[in-house]
Design a protein around this motif. Structure first.
Motif, PDB file in Angstrom:
ATOM      1  N   GLY A 267       2.933  17.218 -70.496  1.00  0.00           N
ATOM      2  CA  GLY A 267       2.339  18.058 -69.726  1.00  0.00           C
ATOM      3  C   GLY A 267       3.542  17.085 -68.286  1.00  0.00           C
ATOM      4  O   GLY A 267       5.068  16.238 -67.567  1.00  0.00           O
ATOM      5  N   ILE A 270       6.725  15.578 -69.632  1.00  0.00           N
ATOM      6  CA  ILE A 270       8.005  16.834 -69.286  1.00  0.00           C
ATOM      7  C   ILE A 270       8.655  16.832 -68.037  1.00  0.00           C
ATOM      8  O   ILE A 270       9.877  17.682 -67.510  1.00  0.00           O
ATOM      9  CB  ILE A 270       7.400  18.132 -69.674  1.00  0.00           C
ATOM     10  CG1 ILE A 270       7.868  18.567 -71.494  1.00  0.00           C
ATOM     11  CG2 ILE A 270       8.502  19.829 -69.114  1.00  0.00           C
ATOM     12  CD1 ILE A 270       6.661  19.839 -72.070  1.00  0.00           C
ATOM     13  N   ARG A 271       7.820  16.570 -67.232  1.00  0.00           N
ATOM     14  CA  ARG A 271       7.925  16.743 -65.783  1.00  0.00           C
ATOM     15  C   ARG A 271       9.024  15.642 -65.254  1.00  0.00           C
ATOM     16  O   ARG A 271       9.788  15.907 -64.504  1.00  0.00           O
ATOM     17  CB  ARG A 271       7.175  16.596 -64.959  1.00  0.00           C
ATOM     18  CG  ARG A 271       6.009  17.735 -64.259  1.00  0.00           C
ATOM     19  CD  ARG A 271       5.251  17.456 -63.704  1.00  0.00           C
ATOM     20  NE  ARG A 271       3.660  18.901 -63.079  1.00  0.00           N
ATOM     21  CZ  ARG A 271       2.679  18.544 -63.604  1.00  0.00           C
ATOM     22  NH1 ARG A 271       2.571  17.787 -63.746  1.00  0.00           N
ATOM     23  NH2 ARG A 271       2.184  19.696 -62.981  1.00  0.00           N
ATOM     24  N   ASN A 274      12.364  15.875 -66.563  1.00  0.00           N
ATOM     25  CA  ASN A 274      12.625  16.839 -66.645  1.00  0.00           C
ATOM     26  C   ASN A 274      12.787  17.673 -67.742  1.00  0.00           C
ATOM     27  O   ASN A 274      14.300  18.058 -67.519  1.00  0.00           O
ATOM     28  CB  ASN A 274      13.730  16.811 -65.543  1.00  0.00           C
ATOM     29  CG  ASN A 274      15.005  18.139 -64.622  1.00  0.00           C
ATOM     30  OD1 ASN A 274      13.774  19.071 -64.025  1.00  0.00           O
ATOM     31  ND2 ASN A 274      15.421  17.997 -63.747  1.00  0.00           N
ATOM     32  N   ARG A 276      12.403  20.617 -67.825  1.00  0.00           N
ATOM     33  CA  ARG A 276      11.506  21.518 -67.460  1.00  0.00           C
ATOM     34  C   ARG A 276      11.767  23.739 -68.630  1.00  0.00           C
ATOM     35  O   ARG A 276      11.277  24.511 -68.774  1.00  0.00           O
ATOM     36  CB  ARG A 276      11.363  22.136 -66.505  1.00  0.00           C
ATOM     37  CG  ARG A 276       9.993  21.182 -65.418  1.00  0.00           C
ATOM     38  CD  ARG A 276      10.980  21.953 -64.217  1.00  0.00           C
ATOM     39  NE  ARG A 276       9.978  21.076 -63.232  1.00  0.00           N
ATOM     40  CZ  ARG A 276       8.509  21.003 -63.206  1.00  0.00           C
ATOM     41  NH1 ARG A 276       8.415  22.798 -63.071  1.00  0.00           N
ATOM     42  NH2 ARG A 276       7.820  20.834 -62.493  1.00  0.00           N
ATOM     43  N   HIS A 277      13.046  23.212 -69.377  1.00  0.00           N
ATOM     44  CA  HIS A 277      13.867  24.205 -70.148  1.00  0.00           C
ATOM     45  C   HIS A 277      12.714  24.218 -71.467  1.00  0.00           C
ATOM     46  O   HIS A 277      12.913  25.349 -72.287  1.00  0.00           O
ATOM     47  CB  HIS A 277      15.140  24.396 -70.865  1.00  0.00           C
ATOM     48  CG  HIS A 277      14.795  22.521 -71.911  1.00  0.00           C
ATOM     49  ND1 HIS A 277      14.961  21.635 -71.174  1.00  0.00           N
ATOM     50  CD2 HIS A 277      16.044  22.971 -73.406  1.00  0.00           C
ATOM     51  CE1 HIS A 277      15.406  21.074 -71.326  1.00  0.00           C
ATOM     52  NE2 HIS A 277      15.581  21.650 -72.748  1.00  0.00           N
ATOM     53  N   ASP A 295       2.336  25.746 -62.405  1.00  0.00           N
ATOM     54  CA  ASP A 295       3.859  24.988 -62.534  1.00  0.00           C
ATOM     55  C   ASP A 295       5.172  25.711 -63.321  1.00  0.00           C
ATOM     56  O   ASP A 295       5.707  24.694 -63.520  1.00  0.00           O
ATOM     57  CB  ASP A 295       3.801  23.035 -62.623  1.00  0.00           C
ATOM     58  CG  ASP A 295       4.449  22.716 -61.778  1.00  0.00           C
ATOM     59  OD1 ASP A 295       5.253  22.760 -60.649  1.00  0.00           O
ATOM     60  OD2 ASP A 295       4.543  21.340 -61.922  1.00  0.00           O
ATOM     61  N   LYS A 296       4.492  26.159 -63.809  1.00  0.00           N
ATOM     62  CA  LYS A 296       5.515  26.658 -64.794  1.00  0.00           C
ATOM     63  C   LYS A 296       5.832  25.866 -66.365  1.00  0.00           C
ATOM     64  O   LYS A 296       6.833  25.705 -66.421  1.00  0.00           O
ATOM     65  CB  LYS A 296       6.797  27.599 -63.747  1.00  0.00           C
ATOM     66  CG  LYS A 296       6.524  28.365 -63.053  1.00  0.00           C
ATOM     67  CD  LYS A 296       7.812  28.880 -62.448  1.00  0.00           C
ATOM     68  CE  LYS A 296       7.430  30.278 -61.803  1.00  0.00           C
ATOM     69  NZ  LYS A 296       8.597  30.591 -61.145  1.00  0.00           N
ATOM     70  N   ILE A 297       5.074  24.865 -66.307  1.00  0.00           N
ATOM     71  CA  ILE A 297       5.797  24.088 -67.249  1.00  0.00           C
ATOM     72  C   ILE A 297       5.007  24.796 -68.847  1.00  0.00           C
ATOM     73  O   ILE A 297       5.542  24.293 -69.838  1.00  0.00           O
ATOM     74  CB  ILE A 297       4.430  22.396 -67.128  1.00  0.00           C
ATOM     75  CG1 ILE A 297       5.924  22.245 -66.141  1.00  0.00           C
ATOM     76  CG2 ILE A 297       5.027  21.748 -68.393  1.00  0.00           C
ATOM     77  CD1 ILE A 297       5.800  21.175 -65.514  1.00  0.00           C
TER      78      ILE A 297
END
Length: 346
Positions: A267, A270-271, A274, A276-277, A295-297
């Protein structure tokens, strides 16, 4: 009024034409009796309406407590902390029956440490052992030694092949991998590239989750390609570093599937980059997973009732020793649930 006949070990022995010692062994599931005699004694006891003297058993266990050993795989893992809560709950409920639960909590997922725990509990004269075994030959051989001394074994959370055990308690692991594969397939209807991250090979549960995932992807979603399988990832630092490395050289990654620990590290990668897709499917409802879902990850996490994985083995062993009752199946599956942002707080 018809007089109630009390069926005793002596009366069963006379009807079966065997010694009282033989009947005692059969009724208490102890070795030393042929299968033919065992079945005959059980049938006669059932026909005569034999009921075990539960009060007598409880008193006997209180005078000489029956010890159940439990090995908790990793004290720092939130999932196994919840498993431990289940063990403590069952232990508390059975205290009045003369059942003593001896716990050995491992500091890390380490073969030598697990071996040490098995030997330590054996030295405490246990009658049964519940554990999440590491699938290594040295562990397998040690557990075989226990079964040869009629120490009963229940595995939970992860299993091991090649030993005699009462049952396994935990998630249907192959099925959980298939469920994860189906979720990824629906998240990527047009296909795409998936990275699989898994833990140590000695944890059979994680390998089964990979096998189930591959099975469903190959069969149902041929447009999805597994670009790599990262193994032996067991913490957030290693998962972070390896995920960052892959994301920097792989622009076309569409999804990540992780079978065990290291969710927070993925996570974080990914953050920071960037990305996030990228779709993300994992396991368990632990604090870092909850945060990443909110956080929608993380898109989906698949839960497995860790509390029950600690609670049920103790109850199953109690039923075995106290009521001479085995579970209906060798696989006692805990509930598998899919959690999203909308139901993660339930």
């Amino acid at each position: 009024m018809e007089e109630k006949v009390i069926v005793t070990i002596r009366s069963i022995a006379e009807a079966a034409n065997v010694s009282r010692g033989t009947v005692d062994k059969v009724l208490n599931n102890r070795p030393g009796v042929s299968q033919e005699v065992r079945e005959r004694v059980k049938r006669i006891a059932e026909e005569m309406g034999y009921k075990p003297n539960l009060a007598g058993k409880a008193l006997a266990f209180q005078k000489k407590p029956l010890r159940i050993g439990v090995i908790i795989l990793n004290k720092d893992d939130p999932l196994f902390q919840e498993v431990y809560e289940g063990v403590k709950k069952a232990s508390h409920e059975l205290k009045g029956f003369g059942i003593t639960v001896e716990c050995c909590v491992m500091g890390s997922v380490n073969v030598q440490e697990q071996l040490m725990c098995i030997r330590e509990l054996y030295s405490k004269n246990i009658s049964a052992l519940a554990l999440s075994p590491l699938d290594e030959e040295i562990i397998r051989n040690e557990l075989k030694k226990l079964t040869e001394e009629n120490i009963k074994i229940v595995t939970f959370n992860t299993d091991i092949t090649g030993i005699e055990r009462v049952c396994f308690v935990g998630q249907d692991l192959k099925k959980s991998g298939r469920v994860a594969g189906d979720l990824i397939g629906k998240l990527l209807p047009d296909g795409g590239n998936v990275l699989v991250i898994t833990g140590p090979e000695k944890i059979k549960a994680l390998q089964e989750r990979v096998a189930g995932f591959k099975e469903i992807i190959e069969k149902e979603y041929p447009a999805i390609k597994i670009i790599d399988v990262l193994q032996n990832i067991h913490d957030n630092e290693s998962s972070y570093l390896q995920t960052v490395e892959i994301l920097k050289r792989q622009d076309s990654l569409n999804a990540i599937y992780i079978t065990g620990r290291g969710i927070g590290g993925v996570g974080r990668a990914i953050r920071e980059l960037n990305r996030r897709h990228i779709k993300f499917v994992c396991f368990d409802k632990i604090p870092e997973t909850i945060e990443l879902i909110k956080d929608k990850i993380v898109d989906f996490t698949i839960t497995q009732e860790p509390f029950m994985q600690g609670y049920l083995p103790i109850k199953i062993l109690f039923e075995y020793f106290f009521h001479n009752r085995l579970p209906d199946n060798e696989q006692v599956y805990t509930k598998l649930e899919i959690r999203t942002k909308e139901n993660i707080d339930i």
